[in-house]
Design a protein around this motif. Sequence first.
Motif, PDB file in Angstrom:
ATOM      1  N   ASN A   1       1.298  -1.276   0.222  1.00 26.87           N
ATOM      2  CA  ASN A   1       0.299   0.533  -0.346  1.00 26.87           C
ATOM      3  C   ASN A   1       0.805   1.449  -0.053  1.00 26.87           C
ATOM      4  OD1 ASN A   1      -1.918   2.147   0.271  1.00 26.87           O
ATOM      5  ND2 ASN A   1      -2.759   0.744   1.970  1.00 26.87           N
ATOM      6  N   THR A   2       0.931   1.899  -0.928  1.00 20.32           N
ATOM      7  CA  THR A   2       1.928   3.030  -1.150  1.00 20.32           C
ATOM      8  C   THR A   2       1.370   4.112  -1.038  1.00 20.32           C
ATOM      9  OG1 THR A   2       1.326   2.958  -3.580  1.00 20.32           O
ATOM     10  CG2 THR A   2       3.717   1.869  -2.407  1.00 20.32           C
ATOM     11  N   SER A   3      -0.351   4.702  -0.894  1.00 24.80           N
ATOM     12  CA  SER A   3      -1.161   5.591  -0.479  1.00 24.80           C
ATOM     13  C   SER A   3      -1.063   6.711   0.793  1.00 24.80           C
ATOM     14  CB  SER A   3      -3.067   5.311   0.023  1.00 24.80           C
ATOM     15  OG  SER A   3      -3.048   4.945   1.177  1.00 24.80           O
ATOM     16  N   ALA A   4      -0.517   7.674   0.192  1.00 23.56           N
ATOM     17  CA  ALA A   4      -0.240   9.004   1.197  1.00 23.56           C
ATOM     18  C   ALA A   4      -0.773   9.072   2.480  1.00 23.56           C
ATOM     19  CB  ALA A   4      -0.073  10.108   0.549  1.00 23.56           C
ATOM     20  N   MET A   5      -0.017   9.619   3.418  1.00 19.76           N
ATOM     21  CA  MET A   5      -0.854   9.496   5.111  1.00 19.76           C
ATOM     22  C   MET A   5      -0.610  10.753   5.538  1.00 19.76           C
ATOM     23  SD  MET A   5       0.727   6.254   6.502  1.00 19.76           S
ATOM     24  CE  MET A   5       2.062   7.099   8.315  1.00 19.76           C
ATOM     25  N   ALA A   6      -1.459  10.879   6.700  1.00 16.89           N
ATOM     26  CA  ALA A   6      -0.498  12.417   7.459  1.00 16.89           C
ATOM     27  C   ALA A   6       0.663  11.512   7.860  1.00 16.89           C
ATOM     28  CB  ALA A   6      -1.905  12.429   8.238  1.00 16.89           C
ATOM     29  N   CYS A   7       2.371  12.475   8.248  1.00 18.51           N
ATOM     30  CA  CYS A   7       2.350  12.143   8.951  1.00 18.51           C
ATOM     31  C   CYS A   7       2.572  12.241   9.931  1.00 18.51           C
ATOM     32  CB  CYS A   7       3.997  13.465   8.888  1.00 18.51           C
ATOM     33  SG  CYS A   7       4.980  12.647   9.123  1.00 18.51           S
ATOM     34  N   ARG A   8       3.031  11.415  10.968  1.00 20.09           N
ATOM     35  CA  ARG A   8       3.006  11.716  12.232  1.00 20.09           C
ATOM     36  C   ARG A   8       3.985  12.144  13.228  1.00 20.09           C
ATOM     37  NH1 ARG A   8       2.683   5.836  11.188  1.00 20.09           N
ATOM     38  NH2 ARG A   8       4.820   5.534  11.504  1.00 20.09           N
ATOM     39  N   LEU A   9       3.377  12.964  13.739  1.00 20.20           N
ATOM     40  CA  LEU A   9       3.738  13.973  14.792  1.00 20.20           C
ATOM     41  C   LEU A   9       4.142  13.271  15.594  1.00 20.20           C
ATOM     42  CD1 LEU A   9       1.677  17.344  14.994  1.00 20.20           C
ATOM     43  CD2 LEU A   9       3.613  17.102  13.280  1.00 20.20           C
ATOM     44  N   GLY A  10       5.681  14.092  15.847  1.00 19.99           N
ATOM     45  CA  GLY A  10       6.881  13.409  17.285  1.00 19.99           C
ATOM     46  C   GLY A  10       7.428  12.057  16.575  1.00 19.99           C
ATOM     47  N   CYS A  11       7.290  11.122  14.983  1.00 12.02           N
ATOM     48  CA  CYS A  11       7.642  10.070  14.795  1.00 12.02           C
ATOM     49  C   CYS A  11       9.030  10.773  14.953  1.00 12.02           C
ATOM     50  CB  CYS A  11       7.492   9.895  13.271  1.00 12.02           C
ATOM     51  SG  CYS A  11       7.775   8.661  13.094  1.00 12.02           S
ATOM     52  N   GLY A  12       9.805  11.470  13.368  1.00 10.57           N
ATOM     53  CA  GLY A  12      10.685  11.353  13.643  1.00 10.57           C
ATOM     54  C   GLY A  12      12.128  10.131  12.675  1.00 10.57           C
ATOM     55  N   ALA A  13      11.357   9.549  12.734  1.00 16.14           N
ATOM     56  CA  ALA A  13      12.062   8.154  12.089  1.00 16.14           C
ATOM     57  C   ALA A  13      12.566   8.867  10.182  1.00 16.14           C
ATOM     58  CB  ALA A  13      11.202   6.883  11.704  1.00 16.14           C
ATOM     59  N   CYS A  14      12.214   9.143  10.048  1.00 12.72           N
ATOM     60  CA  CYS A  14      12.837   9.462   8.673  1.00 12.72           C
ATOM     61  C   CYS A  14      13.584  10.519   8.444  1.00 12.72           C
ATOM     62  CB  CYS A  14      11.669  10.271   7.533  1.00 12.72           C
ATOM     63  SG  CYS A  14      11.304  12.044   7.908  1.00 12.72           S
ATOM     64  N   CYS A  15      14.191  11.234  10.222  1.00 11.68           N
ATOM     65  CA  CYS A  15      15.036  12.060   9.964  1.00 11.68           C
ATOM     66  C   CYS A  15      16.108  11.397  10.910  1.00 11.68           C
ATOM     67  CB  CYS A  15      14.974  13.145  11.272  1.00 11.68           C
ATOM     68  SG  CYS A  15      13.513  14.013  10.163  1.00 11.68           S
ATOM     69  N   ILE A  16      16.313   9.922  11.193  1.00 12.37           N
ATOM     70  CA  ILE A  16      17.175   9.396  11.287  1.00 12.37           C
ATOM     71  C   ILE A  16      17.617   7.956  10.913  1.00 12.37           C
ATOM     72  CG2 ILE A  16      17.636   7.439  14.010  1.00 12.37           C
ATOM     73  CD1 ILE A  16      14.887   9.902  15.079  1.00 12.37           C
ATOM     74  N   ALA A  17      16.380   7.128  10.522  1.00 14.87           N
ATOM     75  CA  ALA A  17      17.134   5.862   9.193  1.00 14.87           C
ATOM     76  C   ALA A  17      17.583   6.418   8.355  1.00 14.87           C
ATOM     77  CB  ALA A  17      15.848   5.459   9.529  1.00 14.87           C
ATOM     78  N   PRO A  18      17.369   7.458   7.713  1.00 18.00           N
ATOM     79  CA  PRO A  18      17.921   6.820   6.545  1.00 18.00           C
ATOM     80  C   PRO A  18      19.472   8.146   6.289  1.00 18.00           C
ATOM     81  CG  PRO A  18      16.523   8.584   6.076  1.00 18.00           C
ATOM     82  CD  PRO A  18      15.895   7.939   7.292  1.00 18.00           C
ATOM     83  N   SER A  19      20.315   7.384   5.705  1.00 12.82           N
ATOM     84  CA  SER A  19      21.051   8.930   5.204  1.00 12.82           C
ATOM     85  C   SER A  19      21.001  10.246   4.424  1.00 12.82           C
ATOM     86  CB  SER A  19      22.430   7.531   4.470  1.00 12.82           C
ATOM     87  OG  SER A  19      22.183   7.739   3.335  1.00 12.82           O
ATOM     88  N   ILE A  20      21.136  10.750   3.916  1.00 12.93           N
ATOM     89  CA  ILE A  20      21.177  12.389   3.373  1.00 12.93           C
ATOM     90  C   ILE A  20      22.356  13.185   3.026  1.00 12.93           C
ATOM     91  CG2 ILE A  20      20.199  14.519   3.289  1.00 12.93           C
ATOM     92  CD1 ILE A  20      18.599  13.200   5.584  1.00 12.93           C
ATOM     93  N   SER A  21      22.938  12.378   2.106  1.00 17.95           N
ATOM     94  CA  SER A  21      24.016  13.284   1.094  1.00 17.95           C
ATOM     95  C   SER A  21      24.094  14.598   0.941  1.00 17.95           C
ATOM     96  CB  SER A  21      24.253  12.508   0.065  1.00 17.95           C
ATOM     97  OG  SER A  21      23.478  12.333  -0.793  1.00 17.95           O
TER      98      SER A  21
END
Length: 87
Positions: free
Chosen positions: A2-22
């Motif tokens: 399921n790739t449908s867009a969803m509302a970002c969960r405030l206070g999650c932060g996973a996308c700011c921790i798990a991936p590398s950002i070049s």
Amino acid sequence: MNTSAMACRLGCGACCIAPSISSSIPGMPNGKKAGERCIQLDNNNLCKLFGDESRPKVCSDFSATIDVCGTTNAQALQLITELEQMT
């Protein structure tokens, strides 16, 4: 998958921790490594640069979807970490 867009969960932060950002991030000119907490993530796991033009394009372009973010913050961290390891 399921790739449908969803509302970002405030206070999650996973996308700011798990991936590398070049790309450069204010305060992190060389980007960040996978698993490293972004310096712009506050104590409540909210982006201090949200809506600011200095926010990296990769961050602004991120779209929360159920297959990437799951249904809980812990699941998001796990799924994004697995995606990072596969790429």
